[in-house]
Design a protein around this motif. Structure first.
Motif, PDB file in Angstrom:
ATOM      1  N   HIS A 155      -3.007   0.231  -2.411  1.00  9.27           N
ATOM      2  CA  HIS A 155      -2.113   1.352  -2.147  1.00  9.27           C
ATOM      3  C   HIS A 155      -2.814   2.655  -2.525  1.00  9.27           C
ATOM      4  O   HIS A 155      -3.850   2.655  -3.182  1.00  9.27           O
ATOM      5  CB  HIS A 155      -0.786   1.197  -2.904  1.00  9.27           C
ATOM      6  N   THR A 156      -2.218   3.748  -2.097  1.00  3.65           N
ATOM      7  CA  THR A 156      -2.797   5.067  -2.370  1.00  3.65           C
ATOM      8  C   THR A 156      -1.972   5.843  -3.379  1.00  3.65           C
ATOM      9  O   THR A 156      -2.196   7.026  -3.570  1.00  3.65           O
ATOM     10  CB  THR A 156      -2.907   5.880  -1.071  1.00  3.65           C
TER      11      THR A 156
ATOM     12  N   LEU B  45       3.665   8.640  -7.244  1.00  4.35           N
ATOM     13  CA  LEU B  45       4.556   7.559  -7.673  1.00  4.35           C
ATOM     14  C   LEU B  45       6.010   8.014  -7.633  1.00  4.35           C
ATOM     15  O   LEU B  45       6.891   7.272  -7.209  1.00  4.35           O
ATOM     16  CB  LEU B  45       4.177   7.078  -9.077  1.00  4.35           C
ATOM     17  N   PHE B  46       6.266   9.236  -8.062  1.00  2.00           N
ATOM     18  CA  PHE B  46       7.629   9.782  -8.021  1.00  2.00           C
ATOM     19  C   PHE B  46       8.119   9.825  -6.567  1.00  2.00           C
ATOM     20  O   PHE B  46       9.237   9.386  -6.273  1.00  2.00           O
ATOM     21  CB  PHE B  46       7.664  11.180  -8.641  1.00  2.00           C
ATOM     22  N   GLU B  47       7.299  10.326  -5.658  1.00  2.00           N
ATOM     23  CA  GLU B  47       7.689  10.420  -4.248  1.00  2.00           C
ATOM     24  C   GLU B  47       7.895   9.033  -3.635  1.00  2.00           C
ATOM     25  O   GLU B  47       8.833   8.817  -2.871  1.00  2.00           O
ATOM     26  CB  GLU B  47       6.640  11.213  -3.468  1.00  2.00           C
ATOM     27  N   TYR B  48       7.035   8.096  -3.971  1.00  2.00           N
ATOM     28  CA  TYR B  48       7.146   6.718  -3.486  1.00  2.00           C
ATOM     29  C   TYR B  48       8.465   6.096  -3.957  1.00  2.00           C
ATOM     30  O   TYR B  48       9.200   5.486  -3.181  1.00  2.00           O
ATOM     31  CB  TYR B  48       5.945   5.919  -4.005  1.00  2.00           C
TER      32      TYR B  48
ATOM     33  N   ALA C 282      -3.331  -2.425  -8.791  1.00  2.00           N
ATOM     34  CA  ALA C 282      -2.748  -3.661  -8.266  1.00  2.00           C
ATOM     35  C   ALA C 282      -2.493  -3.529  -6.765  1.00  2.00           C
ATOM     36  O   ALA C 282      -2.402  -2.419  -6.238  1.00  2.00           O
ATOM     37  CB  ALA C 282      -1.441  -3.967  -8.993  1.00  2.00           C
ATOM     38  N   PRO C 283      -2.386  -4.648  -6.075  1.00  2.00           N
ATOM     39  CA  PRO C 283      -2.059  -4.602  -4.649  1.00  2.00           C
ATOM     40  C   PRO C 283      -0.727  -3.882  -4.386  1.00  2.00           C
ATOM     41  O   PRO C 283       0.161  -3.845  -5.245  1.00  2.00           O
ATOM     42  CB  PRO C 283      -1.969  -6.080  -4.262  1.00  2.00           C
TER      43      PRO C 283
ATOM     44  N   ALA D  76      -9.956  -6.663  -3.426  1.00  2.00           N
ATOM     45  CA  ALA D  76      -9.495  -7.880  -4.103  1.00  2.00           C
ATOM     46  C   ALA D  76      -8.379  -7.513  -5.051  1.00  2.00           C
ATOM     47  O   ALA D  76      -8.225  -6.354  -5.397  1.00  2.00           O
ATOM     48  CB  ALA D  76     -10.647  -8.525  -4.868  1.00  2.00           C
ATOM     49  N   PRO D  77      -7.575  -8.485  -5.509  1.00  2.00           N
ATOM     50  CA  PRO D  77      -6.439  -8.164  -6.383  1.00  2.00           C
ATOM     51  C   PRO D  77      -6.840  -7.576  -7.700  1.00  2.00           C
ATOM     52  O   PRO D  77      -7.837  -7.714  -8.250  1.00  2.00           O
ATOM     53  CB  PRO D  77      -5.750  -9.506  -6.587  1.00  2.00           C
TER      54      PRO D  77
END
Length: 171
Positions: A37-38, A45-48, A108-109, A170-171
């Motif tokens: 993820h970006t 993170l707040f917007e997501y 993380a993924p 990779a994870p």
């Protein structure tokens, strides 16, 4: 060795042990969760989180803060937290709601980040980990149960002594 899977059936734990012994746990996770993820900054993170909240919990109380927190440790069984604080301001009660996500989710993924954000958002409506809570999680992310299990596998894999360094994708 399987502390994250302690509540799962022995047959599942045996399957995981076999995957670990064969060196296939990392391959399994890489194949299923290759998408990074970006969402790297607290603002992103707040917007997501706000976008997920708007889609599924429009009527829930607003969030004041969402951020990555390097102090949250998996060892303390906290991958994310939600807090509510109330204070008196004049003759009114002001309430603040915050979500903090463990910093390990920066790398993380994407599916694991979504799962933990969904989990913390569900606490806006349901404080306890009860049937209604998990139904809400499932409503927001239909694969929630599988993602929770696979996140536990990911955490197990990260702590393996022979776990390779995380490679690109990779994870």
């Amino acid at each position: 060795m399987l502390k994250y899977l302690a509540g799962y059936p022995a047959t599942l734990q045996d399957q995981v042990r076999q995957m670990i012994d064969a060196g296939r746990l990392g391959d399994y996770l890489s194949a299923r969760y290759a998408e990074p993820h970006t969402v790297q900054s607290d603002r992103a993170l707040f917007e997501y989180t706000q976008a997920l909240k708007q889609r599924h919990l429009r009527n829930a109380a607003p969030l004041d803060k969402v951020c990555y927190d390097s102090k949250l440790k998996v060892i303390q069984h906290a991958l994310g937290t939600h807090t509510r604080s109330t204070r008196v301001q004049g003759s009114q009660l002001k309430s603040r709601r915050e979500i903090r996500i463990a910093s390990l989710f920066r790398e993380a993924p994407a599916d694991f980040l979504k799962m933990i954000v969904v989990h913390e958002l569900a606490h806006l409506k349901e404080l306890e980990h009860n049937k209604a809570f998990y139904q809400l999680c499932q409503h927001m992310e239909p694969r929630y149960g599988q993602l929770e299990l696979d996140l536990r596998l990911y955490l197990t894999w990260r702590e393996l002594p022979a776990a390779p360094a995380l490679a690109e994708g990779a994870p």
